[in-house]
Design a protein around this motif. Structure first.
Motif, PDB file in Angstrom:
ATOM      1  N   GLY A 241       9.723   7.246   9.210  1.00  0.00           N
ATOM      2  CA  GLY A 241      10.870   7.120   8.321  1.00  0.00           C
ATOM      3  C   GLY A 241      10.497   6.317   7.092  1.00  0.00           C
ATOM      4  O   GLY A 241       9.387   6.438   6.554  1.00  0.00           O
ATOM      5  N   ASN A 242      11.424   5.485   6.619  1.00  0.00           N
ATOM      6  CA  ASN A 242      11.119   4.609   5.490  1.00  0.00           C
ATOM      7  C   ASN A 242      10.075   3.590   5.931  1.00  0.00           C
ATOM      8  O   ASN A 242      10.333   2.763   6.804  1.00  0.00           O
ATOM      9  N   LEU A 243       8.911   3.646   5.304  1.00  0.00           N
ATOM     10  CA  LEU A 243       7.773   2.819   5.706  1.00  0.00           C
ATOM     11  C   LEU A 243       7.270   1.984   4.540  1.00  0.00           C
ATOM     12  O   LEU A 243       7.150   2.473   3.414  1.00  0.00           O
ATOM     13  N   VAL A 244       6.985   0.704   4.831  1.00  0.00           N
ATOM     14  CA  VAL A 244       6.262  -0.163   3.899  1.00  0.00           C
ATOM     15  C   VAL A 244       5.028  -0.679   4.615  1.00  0.00           C
ATOM     16  O   VAL A 244       5.105  -1.099   5.776  1.00  0.00           O
ATOM     17  N   THR A 245       3.878  -0.610   3.950  1.00  0.00           N
ATOM     18  CA  THR A 245       2.674  -1.258   4.458  1.00  0.00           C
ATOM     19  C   THR A 245       2.204  -2.271   3.430  1.00  0.00           C
ATOM     20  O   THR A 245       2.386  -2.076   2.216  1.00  0.00           O
ATOM     21  N   ILE A 246       1.612  -3.362   3.905  1.00  0.00           N
ATOM     22  CA  ILE A 246       1.110  -4.407   3.020  1.00  0.00           C
ATOM     23  C   ILE A 246      -0.344  -4.685   3.368  1.00  0.00           C
ATOM     24  O   ILE A 246      -0.679  -4.961   4.527  1.00  0.00           O
ATOM     25  N   ASN A 247      -1.226  -4.621   2.363  1.00  0.00           N
ATOM     26  CA  ASN A 247      -2.642  -4.939   2.515  1.00  0.00           C
ATOM     27  C   ASN A 247      -2.839  -6.431   2.270  1.00  0.00           C
ATOM     28  O   ASN A 247      -2.474  -6.943   1.209  1.00  0.00           O
ATOM     29  N   HIS A 248      -3.431  -7.116   3.233  1.00  0.00           N
ATOM     30  CA  HIS A 248      -3.571  -8.571   3.156  1.00  0.00           C
ATOM     31  C   HIS A 248      -5.003  -9.039   2.903  1.00  0.00           C
ATOM     32  O   HIS A 248      -5.269 -10.233   2.852  1.00  0.00           O
TER      33      HIS A 248
ATOM     34  N   SER B 187      16.317   0.584   4.047  1.00  0.00           N
ATOM     35  CA  SER B 187      16.055   0.597   2.610  1.00  0.00           C
ATOM     36  C   SER B 187      14.740  -0.114   2.350  1.00  0.00           C
ATOM     37  O   SER B 187      14.291  -0.936   3.142  1.00  0.00           O
ATOM     38  N   ARG B 188      14.103   0.215   1.204  1.00  0.00           N
ATOM     39  CA  ARG B 188      12.863  -0.415   0.781  1.00  0.00           C
ATOM     40  C   ARG B 188      13.099  -1.153  -0.536  1.00  0.00           C
ATOM     41  O   ARG B 188      13.720  -0.608  -1.436  1.00  0.00           O
ATOM     42  N   SER B 189      12.598  -2.393  -0.646  1.00  0.00           N
ATOM     43  CA  SER B 189      12.845  -3.218  -1.825  1.00  0.00           C
ATOM     44  C   SER B 189      11.602  -3.391  -2.687  1.00  0.00           C
ATOM     45  O   SER B 189      11.653  -4.106  -3.687  1.00  0.00           O
ATOM     46  N   VAL B 190      10.486  -2.775  -2.315  1.00  0.00           N
ATOM     47  CA  VAL B 190       9.224  -2.945  -3.037  1.00  0.00           C
ATOM     48  C   VAL B 190       8.601  -1.588  -3.303  1.00  0.00           C
ATOM     49  O   VAL B 190       8.972  -0.585  -2.687  1.00  0.00           O
ATOM     50  N   SER B 191       7.614  -1.573  -4.223  1.00  0.00           N
ATOM     51  CA  SER B 191       6.944  -0.338  -4.609  1.00  0.00           C
ATOM     52  C   SER B 191       5.452  -0.434  -4.348  1.00  0.00           C
ATOM     53  O   SER B 191       4.885  -1.535  -4.320  1.00  0.00           O
ATOM     54  N   ALA B 192       4.810   0.697  -4.172  1.00  0.00           N
ATOM     55  CA  ALA B 192       3.366   0.728  -3.959  1.00  0.00           C
ATOM     56  C   ALA B 192       2.648   0.060  -5.129  1.00  0.00           C
ATOM     57  O   ALA B 192       2.994   0.288  -6.290  1.00  0.00           O
ATOM     58  N   GLY B 193       1.666  -0.792  -4.813  1.00  0.00           N
ATOM     59  CA  GLY B 193       0.917  -1.514  -5.829  1.00  0.00           C
ATOM     60  C   GLY B 193       1.487  -2.860  -6.191  1.00  0.00           C
ATOM     61  O   GLY B 193       0.842  -3.653  -6.881  1.00  0.00           O
ATOM     62  N   GLN B 194       2.706  -3.152  -5.720  1.00  0.00           N
ATOM     63  CA  GLN B 194       3.362  -4.421  -6.042  1.00  0.00           C
ATOM     64  C   GLN B 194       2.786  -5.557  -5.205  1.00  0.00           C
ATOM     65  O   GLN B 194       2.527  -5.412  -4.026  1.00  0.00           O
ATOM     66  N   THR B 195       2.573  -6.704  -5.836  1.00  0.00           N
ATOM     67  CA  THR B 195       2.140  -7.906  -5.127  1.00  0.00           C
ATOM     68  C   THR B 195       3.360  -8.617  -4.559  1.00  0.00           C
ATOM     69  O   THR B 195       4.361  -8.798  -5.262  1.00  0.00           O
ATOM     70  N   VAL B 196       3.299  -8.993  -3.283  1.00  0.00           N
ATOM     71  CA  VAL B 196       4.430  -9.654  -2.645  1.00  0.00           C
ATOM     72  C   VAL B 196       3.983 -10.978  -2.037  1.00  0.00           C
ATOM     73  O   VAL B 196       2.826 -11.143  -1.635  1.00  0.00           O
ATOM     74  N   ALA B 197       4.905 -11.927  -1.975  1.00  0.00           N
ATOM     75  CA  ALA B 197       4.642 -13.233  -1.380  1.00  0.00           C
ATOM     76  C   ALA B 197       5.087 -13.228   0.073  1.00  0.00           C
ATOM     77  O   ALA B 197       5.939 -12.425   0.476  1.00  0.00           O
TER      78      ALA B 197
ATOM     79  N   GLY C 174       0.817  -1.206   0.000  1.00  0.00           N
ATOM     80  CA  GLY C 174       0.000   0.000   0.000  1.00  0.00           C
ATOM     81  C   GLY C 174       0.846   1.249   0.000  1.00  0.00           C
ATOM     82  O   GLY C 174       0.614   2.180  -0.765  1.00  0.00           O
ATOM     83  N   ILE C 175       1.852   1.298   0.862  1.00  0.00           N
ATOM     84  CA  ILE C 175       2.757   2.439   0.972  1.00  0.00           C
ATOM     85  C   ILE C 175       4.193   1.941   0.901  1.00  0.00           C
ATOM     86  O   ILE C 175       4.536   0.944   1.535  1.00  0.00           O
ATOM     87  N   SER C 176       5.005   2.615   0.123  1.00  0.00           N
ATOM     88  CA  SER C 176       6.450   2.427   0.154  1.00  0.00           C
ATOM     89  C   SER C 176       7.056   3.805  -0.054  1.00  0.00           C
ATOM     90  O   SER C 176       7.192   4.283  -1.178  1.00  0.00           O
ATOM     91  N   ALA C 177       7.363   4.476   1.061  1.00  0.00           N
ATOM     92  CA  ALA C 177       7.812   5.870   0.997  1.00  0.00           C
ATOM     93  C   ALA C 177       8.493   6.262   2.294  1.00  0.00           C
ATOM     94  O   ALA C 177       8.314   5.613   3.326  1.00  0.00           O
ATOM     95  N   HIS C 178       9.261   7.344   2.217  1.00  0.00           N
ATOM     96  CA  HIS C 178       9.845   7.922   3.435  1.00  0.00           C
ATOM     97  C   HIS C 178       8.840   8.922   3.987  1.00  0.00           C
ATOM     98  O   HIS C 178       8.500   9.898   3.324  1.00  0.00           O
ATOM     99  N   GLN C 179       8.363   8.677   5.207  1.00  0.00           N
ATOM    100  CA  GLN C 179       7.325   9.518   5.793  1.00  0.00           C
ATOM    101  C   GLN C 179       7.772  10.153   7.109  1.00  0.00           C
ATOM    102  O   GLN C 179       6.946  10.505   7.952  1.00  0.00           O
ATOM    103  N   GLY C 180       9.068  10.315   7.266  1.00  0.00           N
ATOM    104  CA  GLY C 180       9.585  10.844   8.511  1.00  0.00           C
ATOM    105  C   GLY C 180       9.029  12.195   8.888  1.00  0.00           C
ATOM    106  O   GLY C 180       8.673  12.444  10.042  1.00  0.00           O
TER     107      GLY C 180
END
Length: 322
Positions: A118-125, A138-148, A106-112
């Protein structure tokens, strides 16, 4: 910012780091309204509510043991957890963070500057469940990306709002629905509720049969986009060394992936030698792999190999021209 030898000063720093407002998808968005009264964690969720959640696993590679702490940060409002496993302030800096369950970023951004995450990733399940991974290096994924489940999404860090000096840790949350902070849920890993307020947990995330840890990295990830495995050799049960080739760049690449002592630094080596040129080697104490070692070899043969544990492999000159 929690670790085995934390001091009172460091604990106070962490308390200032973990934010109260809910993150936003835009760094310029207005922070969420003032949160309602802080709920007292009582563990009153029904079995049906717990069963409705995804099968979350610890957000770290299989076999790693991490200390989670819910109580040391005064900024925590409900069931947030700060994770560390090292005995010094920044021992965990750069360690791999993986998805607790499959979903969509859902989110992959720096939100400090917005909320201190700070660097935040959220995942919608699905089902209203969202996991939060904050302060990443560091962040390895982008918003909208499907992850396993078990896929690398970033690394442990100490990013926060400007001027906020914190030590490395992963701030982790499970949320369901809206109404911060009452929407922060008790964390359940592998069907077992985290032992609030403080507990050590060993990850079973993407473990193979029998709970054997598996390396979270692939040779293609190590050597980079466009690289394809053209040969490999097992190093007993200690690991495997891979030879890859990128047809777009003409580069050969070698990496040795460990199969034992994952997450612990042990002697590992990868090397590549283009016929007529000096051998290139990456050797040291590594947690998951040695390499990448790359070189162009147009029309030439290569010798490659590596070492994991006490097992070594050296090829003859081969794969001429590729």
């Amino acid at each position: 910012m929690l670790f085995g030898l934390a001091t009172a000063t460091m604990t106070a720093t962490a308390a200032a780091a973990d934010p109260a407002p809910a993150p936003t998808s835009s760094p310029t968005a207005t922070p969420a309204p003032t949160a309602p009264a802080t709920p007292t964690p009582t563990g009153t969720e029904s079995p049906a509510q717990l069963l409705a959640a995804p099968n979350f696993q610890l957000p770290f590679p299989c076999g790693q043991t991490w200390n989670g702490n819910n109580s040391a940060s005064s900024a925590h409002k409900a069931y947030e957890i700060d994770f560390n496993r090292g005995s010094t302030a920044n021992a965990d800096l750069g360690d791999t963070v993986v998805a607790a369950a499959a979903g969509t970023v859902g989110i992959s951004a720096h939100q400090g500057s917005v909320n201190g995450f700070g660097n935040l990733v959220t995942i919608n399940h699905g089902g209203g469940y969202v996991t939060y991974y904050a302060h990443l290096n560091s962040r390895s994924v982008s918003a909208g990306q499907t992850v396993a489940q078990g896929q690398k999404i970033g690394t442990v860090g100490k990013t926060s709002r400007p001027g906020n000096n914190i030590s490395a840790h992963l701030h982790f949350e499970v949320r369901k629905g809206t109404g911060y902070p009452s929407n922060i849920q008790r964390a359940v890993f592998g069907g077992k509720t985290f032992g609030y307020p403080v507990a050590n947990v060993t990850s079973q995330n993407k473990c193979s049969g029998g709970g054997t840890p598996t390396n979270p990295h692939t040779p293609e990830q190590v050597c980079g986009s466009g690289s394809k495995v053209i040969d490999s050799q097992a190093l007993g049960s200690e690991g495997r060394v891979y030879l890859l080739y990128n047809s777009a760049t003409g580069n050969n690449c070698v990496t040795t992936l460990k199969a034992k002592s994952l997450g612990t630094k042990t002697a590992t080596t990868a090397f590549l030698e283009v016929q007529g040129s000096a051998r290139k080697t990456d050797s040291g104490n590594f947690t998951y792999y040695a390499g990448p070692v790359s070189a162009r070899a147009p029309g030439k043969c290569v010798k490659w190999g590596g070492k994991a544990g006490s097992v070594t492999y050296t090829s003859p000159f081969e794969h001429c021209g590729s």
